[in-house]
Scaffold this motif. Structure first.
Motif, PDB file in Angstrom:
ATOM      1  N   PRO A 164       0.572  -1.478  -5.757  1.00 45.76           N
ATOM      2  CA  PRO A 164       0.095  -2.804  -4.926  1.00 45.76           C
ATOM      3  C   PRO A 164       0.880  -4.224  -5.559  1.00 45.76           C
ATOM      4  O   PRO A 164       0.476  -4.796  -6.482  1.00 45.76           O
ATOM      5  CB  PRO A 164      -1.024  -2.999  -4.461  1.00 45.76           C
ATOM      6  CG  PRO A 164      -1.380  -1.890  -4.652  1.00 45.76           C
ATOM      7  CD  PRO A 164      -0.587  -0.861  -6.781  1.00 45.76           C
ATOM      8  N   SER A 204      -6.163  -6.561  -3.981  1.00 45.98           N
ATOM      9  CA  SER A 204      -6.011  -5.759  -3.236  1.00 45.98           C
ATOM     10  C   SER A 204      -6.788  -6.427  -1.961  1.00 45.98           C
ATOM     11  O   SER A 204      -6.202  -5.670  -0.939  1.00 45.98           O
ATOM     12  CB  SER A 204      -7.770  -4.630  -3.886  1.00 45.98           C
ATOM     13  OG  SER A 204      -7.973  -4.202  -4.545  1.00 45.98           O
ATOM     14  N   GLU A 220      -4.507  -5.803   0.873  1.00 47.89           N
ATOM     15  CA  GLU A 220      -5.941  -5.198   2.515  1.00 47.89           C
ATOM     16  C   GLU A 220      -5.695  -6.386   4.324  1.00 47.89           C
ATOM     17  O   GLU A 220      -4.925  -5.638   5.016  1.00 47.89           O
ATOM     18  CB  GLU A 220      -6.796  -4.586   2.126  1.00 47.89           C
ATOM     19  CG  GLU A 220      -7.825  -4.144   3.484  1.00 47.89           C
ATOM     20  CD  GLU A 220      -9.157  -4.075   3.462  1.00 47.89           C
ATOM     21  OE1 GLU A 220      -9.585  -4.343   1.931  1.00 47.89           O
ATOM     22  OE2 GLU A 220      -9.965  -3.290   4.111  1.00 47.89           O
ATOM     23  N   ASP A 242      -1.302  -5.886   4.592  1.00 45.75           N
ATOM     24  CA  ASP A 242      -0.940  -4.728   5.543  1.00 45.75           C
ATOM     25  C   ASP A 242      -1.864  -4.687   6.687  1.00 45.75           C
ATOM     26  O   ASP A 242      -1.097  -4.058   7.581  1.00 45.75           O
ATOM     27  CB  ASP A 242      -1.436  -3.968   4.654  1.00 45.75           C
ATOM     28  CG  ASP A 242      -1.492  -2.458   5.210  1.00 45.75           C
ATOM     29  OD1 ASP A 242       0.270  -2.309   5.288  1.00 45.75           O
ATOM     30  OD2 ASP A 242      -1.677  -1.199   4.852  1.00 45.75           O
ATOM     31  N   ARG A 245       0.819  -1.801  -0.203  1.00 44.93           N
ATOM     32  CA  ARG A 245      -0.075   0.133   0.367  1.00 44.93           C
ATOM     33  C   ARG A 245       0.819   1.107   0.229  1.00 44.93           C
ATOM     34  O   ARG A 245       1.931   1.159   0.508  1.00 44.93           O
ATOM     35  CB  ARG A 245      -0.730   0.098   1.180  1.00 44.93           C
ATOM     36  CG  ARG A 245      -1.809   0.841   1.046  1.00 44.93           C
ATOM     37  CD  ARG A 245      -2.933   0.589   2.629  1.00 44.93           C
ATOM     38  NE  ARG A 245      -2.722   0.975   3.764  1.00 44.93           N
ATOM     39  CZ  ARG A 245      -3.310   1.619   4.407  1.00 44.93           C
ATOM     40  NH1 ARG A 245      -3.821   2.899   3.941  1.00 44.93           N
ATOM     41  NH2 ARG A 245      -2.544   2.056   5.574  1.00 44.93           N
TER      42      ARG A 245
END
Ligand code: ZN
Length: 264
Positions: free
Chosen positions: A53, A95, A99, A102, A12
């Motif tokens: 990303p 994504s 996510e 992260d 990210r």
């Protein structure tokens, strides 16, 4: 100041100051690291497309004593997920990986198994493109099926590697062996439950999904690529693992909502 290098995956980025970016990246050797990429917004050529990303790269960065952020000097792209066309579903799944990692990975804590999992599912996510038959190949390839297998494999294994998946052959409450057709999960606790201990709001895990989960915990992701993967396959298994991850994080994952809107 020590200069470090490691294979890494970009998770990210977000802007800070005028032209700098903060980059959260997952390194193979040092775990998740946060760094500052100076002038990344001004001088595109320093990082090129490497800050997208899920780009796999060799990262070069410098650690300064008593500073939380490292100085990210360079990313040499090994593999970019955008080197081939990526549809909406694959983009949403990429994504989701970013996510989850992260949010869930502690900083400066190497996680070699998670790193290898990520490389394996990235390959399966972007490799599962529609196949053009080539004259030299008489063997049909795997059916093009979107990113659903890779997403299922990643979610299941992340749940296991984060310690949120007790033995799935037995009821978490009573320890009795689970029976096909009577395997349940609910929003309140980790693991699977028998009919007696399923709780009031339980969902059933279908026999295919239960067997699939047991097989996936024993074999590499590539072993499942040749199976048919319509979007709805193992949807209940993905919901089960997502519930575990979100309960652990104590928040909803935005990228999971995007995947749900796409019907995954
Ligand atoms: Zn039970």
């Amino acid at each position: 100041m020590s200069v470090l290098t490691s294979e890494a995956v970009v998770l990210r980025t977000w802007p800070v100051h005028e032209a700098d970016l903060i980059v959260s990246f997952f390194t193979r050797d040092y775990g998740r690291v946060k760094g500052i990429a100076k002038s990344a917004l001004k001088s595109r050529k320093r990082f090129g497309g490497a800050l997208e990303p899920m780009t796999v790269a060799h990262a070069f960065f410098a650690e300064k004593p008593r500073q939380e952020l490292v100085r990210l000097d360079q990313l040499e792209i090994i593999r970019s997920p955008l080197s081939t066309p990526v549809d909406h579903a694959r983009m949403a799944v990429l994504s989701f990986y970013a996510e989850v990692l992260d949010e869930i990975l502690p900083e400066h804590d190497p996680q070699e198994t998670v790193f290898r999992l990520l490389l394996a599912v990235l390959e399966q996510t972007t490799a599962a493109q529609p196949l053009v038959p080539s004259p030299s190949s008489l063997v049909p390839g795997p059916p093009s099926s979107g990113p659903w297998m890779a997403l299922t494999y990643f979610s299941l294994w992340m749940t296991r590697l984060m310690g949120l998946l007790p033995d799935i052959a037995h009821c978490t409450a009573c320890g009795e062996p689970l029976a096909t057709g009577a395997v349940h999960f609910n929003t309140l606790g980790d693991g699977l439950f028998c009919a007696l201990h399923r709780g009031g709001t339980a969902n059933i895990l279908t026999p295919d999904s239960w067997q699939l989960a047991q097989r996936m915990l024993r074999a590499p992701a590539a072993a499942f690529a040749a199976e048919p993967w319509p979007r709805r396959r193992a949807q209940d298994l993905r919901r089960f693992t997502l519930q575990s991850l979100e309960r652990h994080l104590e928040r909803h994952l935005r990228s999971a909502e995007a995947i749900a809107r796409l019907g995954g």
